[in-house]
Design a protein around this motif. Structure first.
Motif, PDB file in Angstrom:
ATOM      1  N   MET A   1       0.700  -1.083  -0.006  1.00 14.38           N
ATOM      2  CA  MET A   1       0.028   0.017   0.137  1.00 14.38           C
ATOM      3  C   MET A   1       0.906   1.341   0.130  1.00 14.38           C
ATOM      4  N   LYS A   2       2.061   1.174   0.877  1.00 17.52           N
ATOM      5  CA  LYS A   2       2.909   2.398   0.838  1.00 17.52           C
ATOM      6  C   LYS A   2       3.449   2.713  -0.537  1.00 17.52           C
ATOM      7  N   LEU A   3       3.753   1.736  -1.120  1.00 11.48           N
ATOM      8  CA  LEU A   3       4.393   1.802  -2.586  1.00 11.48           C
ATOM      9  C   LEU A   3       3.612   2.226  -3.707  1.00 11.48           C
ATOM     10  N   ALA A   4       2.440   1.818  -3.530  1.00  7.46           N
ATOM     11  CA  ALA A   4       1.120   2.142  -4.231  1.00  7.46           C
ATOM     12  C   ALA A   4       0.853   3.699  -4.136  1.00  7.46           C
ATOM     13  N   ARG A   5       0.993   4.006  -2.905  1.00  5.81           N
ATOM     14  CA  ARG A   5       0.487   5.623  -2.715  1.00  5.81           C
ATOM     15  C   ARG A   5       1.801   6.545  -3.330  1.00  5.81           C
ATOM     16  N   LEU A   6       3.261   6.000  -3.141  1.00  2.54           N
ATOM     17  CA  LEU A   6       4.300   6.628  -3.718  1.00  2.54           C
ATOM     18  C   LEU A   6       4.042   6.771  -5.396  1.00  2.54           C
ATOM     19  N   ALA A   7       3.827   5.623  -5.728  1.00  2.00           N
ATOM     20  CA  ALA A   7       3.356   5.534  -7.140  1.00  2.00           C
ATOM     21  C   ALA A   7       2.230   6.402  -7.789  1.00  2.00           C
ATOM     22  N   GLU A   8       1.104   6.604  -6.921  1.00  2.38           N
ATOM     23  CA  GLU A   8       0.112   7.555  -7.038  1.00  2.38           C
ATOM     24  C   GLU A   8       0.528   8.891  -7.295  1.00  2.38           C
ATOM     25  N   ILE A   9       1.579   9.420  -6.198  1.00  2.00           N
ATOM     26  CA  ILE A   9       2.017  10.645  -6.260  1.00  2.00           C
ATOM     27  C   ILE A   9       2.771  10.967  -7.713  1.00  2.00           C
ATOM     28  N   VAL A  10       3.684  10.007  -7.897  1.00  3.20           N
ATOM     29  CA  VAL A  10       4.491  10.249  -8.924  1.00  3.20           C
ATOM     30  C   VAL A  10       3.690  10.391 -10.358  1.00  3.20           C
ATOM     31  N   ARG A  11       2.785   9.479 -10.525  1.00  2.80           N
ATOM     32  CA  ARG A  11       1.843   9.526 -11.547  1.00  2.80           C
ATOM     33  C   ARG A  11       1.217  10.921 -11.671  1.00  2.80           C
ATOM     34  N   ASP A  12       0.360  11.284 -10.475  1.00  2.56           N
ATOM     35  CA  ASP A  12      -0.249  12.554 -10.471  1.00  2.56           C
ATOM     36  C   ASP A  12       0.760  13.661 -10.916  1.00  2.56           C
ATOM     37  N   MET A  13       1.779  13.482 -10.372  1.00  5.08           N
ATOM     38  CA  MET A  13       2.853  14.684 -10.788  1.00  5.08           C
ATOM     39  C   MET A  13       3.143  14.881 -12.353  1.00  5.08           C
ATOM     40  N   ALA A  14       2.958  13.576 -12.876  1.00  8.19           N
ATOM     41  CA  ALA A  14       3.281  13.452 -14.396  1.00  8.19           C
ATOM     42  C   ALA A  14       2.131  13.917 -15.122  1.00  8.19           C
ATOM     43  N   ASP A  15       0.850  13.771 -14.503  1.00  3.14           N
ATOM     44  CA  ASP A  15      -0.131  14.217 -15.149  1.00  3.14           C
ATOM     45  C   ASP A  15      -0.463  15.465 -15.381  1.00  3.14           C
ATOM     46  N   HIS A  16       0.188  16.307 -14.316  1.00  2.00           N
ATOM     47  CA  HIS A  16       0.089  17.843 -14.216  1.00  2.00           C
ATOM     48  C   HIS A  16       0.354  18.628 -15.788  1.00  2.00           C
ATOM     49  N   ASP A  17      -0.376  19.148 -16.175  1.00  6.60           N
ATOM     50  CA  ASP A  17      -0.179  19.864 -17.348  1.00  6.60           C
ATOM     51  C   ASP A  17       0.237  21.231 -17.209  1.00  6.60           C
ATOM     52  N   ASP A  18       0.328  21.859 -15.935  1.00  8.62           N
ATOM     53  CA  ASP A  18       0.951  23.195 -15.711  1.00  8.62           C
ATOM     54  C   ASP A  18       2.089  23.519 -15.173  1.00  8.62           C
ATOM     55  N   GLY A  19       3.062  22.371 -15.109  1.00  8.79           N
ATOM     56  CA  GLY A  19       4.252  22.766 -14.680  1.00  8.79           C
ATOM     57  C   GLY A  19       4.282  22.516 -12.959  1.00  8.79           C
ATOM     58  N   GLY A  20       5.460  22.739 -12.316  1.00  9.75           N
ATOM     59  CA  GLY A  20       5.664  22.419 -10.762  1.00  9.75           C
ATOM     60  C   GLY A  20       6.811  21.537 -10.694  1.00  9.75           C
TER      61      GLY A  20
END
Length: 52
Positions: A1-20
């Protein structure tokens, strides 16, 4: 579950379309990072700072 949460955070960051960027680092009582974890900064593939 912990690794899945980290993967979700990385995926969400990659999906941002406005930088950051996002700092991922351990602090006391952190629920998915272990003490001694190496801090990392995730940068959006779109670069720069968010325009919002």
């Amino acid at each position: 579950m912990k690794l899945a949460r980290l993967a979700e955070i990385v995926r969400d960051m990659a999906d941002h379309d406005d930088g950051g960027h996002l700092h991922v680092e351990y602090h006391p009582d952190h629920w998915y990072l272990a003490e001694g974890s190496v801090p990392v900064i995730l940068a959006s593939p779109h670069g720069g700072m968010p325009r919002r």
